[in-house]
Write an enzyme that holds these catalytic residues in place. Structure first.
Site, mmCIF file in Angstrom:
data_model
loop_
_atom_site.group_PDB
_atom_site.id
_atom_site.type_symbol
_atom_site.label_atom_id
_atom_site.label_comp_id
_atom_site.label_asym_id
_atom_site.label_seq_id
_atom_site.Cartn_x
_atom_site.Cartn_y
_atom_site.Cartn_z
ATOM 1 N N ARG A 61 6.307 -8.696 0.766
ATOM 2 C CA ARG A 61 7.244 -8.414 1.869
ATOM 3 C C ARG A 61 7.762 -9.717 2.481
ATOM 4 O O ARG A 61 8.934 -9.842 2.829
ATOM 5 C CB ARG A 61 6.555 -7.557 2.942
ATOM 6 C CG ARG A 61 7.504 -7.132 4.046
ATOM 7 C CD ARG A 61 6.785 -6.330 5.115
ATOM 8 N NE ARG A 61 6.354 -5.044 4.606
ATOM 9 C CZ ARG A 61 5.320 -4.357 5.107
ATOM 10 N NH1 ARG A 61 4.620 -4.845 6.101
ATOM 11 N NH2 ARG A 61 5.003 -3.180 4.615
ATOM 12 N N LYS A 94 0.840 -1.206 0.000
ATOM 13 C CA LYS A 94 0.000 0.000 0.000
ATOM 14 C C LYS A 94 0.879 1.262 0.000
ATOM 15 O O LYS A 94 0.661 2.167 -0.789
ATOM 16 C CB LYS A 94 -0.956 -0.017 1.204
ATOM 17 C CG LYS A 94 -1.967 -1.167 1.132
ATOM 18 C CD LYS A 94 -3.031 -1.105 2.202
ATOM 19 C CE LYS A 94 -2.545 -1.503 3.564
ATOM 20 N NZ LYS A 94 -2.156 -2.931 3.666
ATOM 21 N N THR A 95 1.887 1.278 0.874
ATOM 22 C CA THR A 95 2.791 2.433 0.924
ATOM 23 C C THR A 95 3.573 2.540 -0.382
ATOM 24 O O THR A 95 3.760 3.637 -0.920
ATOM 25 C CB THR A 95 3.784 2.292 2.105
ATOM 26 O OG1 THR A 95 3.038 1.930 3.262
ATOM 27 C CG2 THR A 95 4.535 3.577 2.372
ATOM 28 N N THR A 129 -6.316 -1.569 6.392
ATOM 29 C CA THR A 129 -6.412 -3.025 6.378
ATOM 30 C C THR A 129 -7.861 -3.430 6.661
ATOM 31 O O THR A 129 -8.204 -4.604 6.582
ATOM 32 C CB THR A 129 -5.521 -3.638 7.479
ATOM 33 O OG1 THR A 129 -5.742 -2.904 8.685
ATOM 34 C CG2 THR A 129 -4.054 -3.573 7.114
ATOM 35 N N ASP A 142 -1.701 6.310 6.330
ATOM 36 C CA ASP A 142 -1.840 4.870 6.566
ATOM 37 C C ASP A 142 -2.856 4.665 7.696
ATOM 38 O O ASP A 142 -3.059 5.569 8.516
ATOM 39 C CB ASP A 142 -0.461 4.315 6.971
ATOM 40 C CG ASP A 142 -0.359 2.812 6.733
ATOM 41 O OD1 ASP A 142 -1.313 2.233 6.186
ATOM 42 O OD2 ASP A 142 0.673 2.234 7.100
#
Ligand code: ADE
Length: 348
Positions: free
Chosen positions: A224, A71-72, A165, A116
């Site tokens: 990740r 997302k970032t 989320t 965020d």
């Protein structure tokens, strides 16, 4: 409050100390470099080009999806593609209206403001965000009681990129103010394998096709985690004096890290085992399950459950969480006797 700090295993999606430097260098910087999420990527390419052609800010974007899916990264890519600066903060970090105003007044024309965990904004802060994103102004109240005065402060037109989320926790009025919503989904192993090859190239590592695919299939659909597992496999290969990461050493690394064939780690298996052994496979309420696991409810919902649900190992029913037949099979536990009883219905 979401607290992912308790998930410290190798497959914890949350960014950890040893990811930070790597995350920054391995992250794709442009849409072209970005692997996967094809339709979102193609749409964003069009919207970015249109905004640039009109010399306008991109419309506000809401990105949702489980942790670790980028997302970032996507927000930073949008800022890069637009040729502007990204200012990053998070819902809980904006403690009051004043902090929001301070942040907004620093945002330049067409810049990206990344927030965020937008679902964790305080209601008073969220209300102040509305005029900022709708009309590019903030209302500042000076004085109080009968002397209170509202001053409107104009802002530069900007793009809010918000990430969450938990879509269900984003309020209707906030949601309706976004021009587009992007739901990031878990990456298929083929895309993760491409990401692993790209990362390996950037880290100047040699890796075999099947080794990359093995890591990819066990990476919980999460870039990740794929990158983290790659680094651990590199450690094992290095200590074994191997020039290239091959299937055998990748498997050894994954097994030693407790990551199983479906990509589950010890905590995932513990959750399923508790459900099966303590609650007869369920249904068990989230609170009950959280108490039995000694984990915060939010961590269970945000971090563990999405992948287990996606893999068909867990079901969310109106009466609570329930283990599926696949969960019993995966853990090697005989399922309860079938038809006629309530359990039987589960597996129908
Ligand atoms: N590294 C992490 N996520 C990535 C992605 N989606 N594409 C390319 N490299 C990545």
């Amino acid at each position: 409050m979401a607290d992912e700090s308790s998930r410290e295993g190798t497959i914890a999606p949350k960014s950890r100390e040893d990811d930070i430097g790597y995350d920054l260098t391995l992250r794709p910087k442009t849409l072209r470099e970005y692997i996967g999420q094809k339709s979102h990527k193609e749409n964003l390419e069009v919207f970015v080009r249109a905004a640039l052609a009109r010399d306008e800010p991109l419309e506000h974007v809401l990105i949702h999806g489980p942790p670790g899916l980028g997302k970032t990264t996507l927000s930073q890519i949008l800022a890069n593609e637009l040729g502007v600066q990204m200012h990053a903060t998070s819902g809980p970090a904006i403690e009051h209206k004043g902090a929001l105003a301070g942040m907004l007044t620093r945002v330049g024309r067409r810049d990206v403001l990344f927030i965020d965990e937008i679902h964790r904004l305080q209601p008073a802060v969220e209300e102040n965000l509305y005029p900022a994103i709708e009309d590019f102004r903030i209302d500042i109240v000076t004085g109080d009681g009968p002397h209170a005065q509202s001053i409107q402060l104009p802002l530069q037109p900007f793009t809010l990129v918000a990430a969450t989320t938990r879509t269900a926790l984003v309020t209707g009025p906030l949601k309706s103010r976004f021009g587009m919503e992007i739901r990031l989904d878990f990456y298929p192993p083929e895309d993760l394998a491409l990401i692993i090859h790209r990362s390996a190239r950037m880290m100047k590592l040699a890796i075999g096709e099947d080794a990359a695919m093995e890591i990819a299939t066990r990476a919980r659909g999460t870039p990740r985690i794929a990158n983290r597992l790659l680094r651990r496999a590199r450690d094992f290969a290095q200590v074994a004096n191997m020039k290239s990461i091959e299937l055998e050493i990748a498997r050894l690394a994954l097994d030693r890290l407790g990551v199983d064939s479906l990509g589950l780690d010890e905590m995932d298996r513990r959750l399923l085992r508790v459900l099966i052994e303590n609650f007869n496979g369920g249904p068990a309420g989230l609170e009950t399950l959280a108490a039995a696991l000694a984990e915060p409810k939010d961590t269970i919902e945000d971090v563990y459950e999405p992948f287990l649900l996606r893999q068909g190992l867990l079901m969310r029913t109106p009466r609570g969480r329930q283990a599926t037949l696949k969960a019993y099979t995966h853990l090697g536990v005989p399922p309860p006797a079938a038809p006629g009883n309530t359990q039987g219905a589960l597996f129908g």
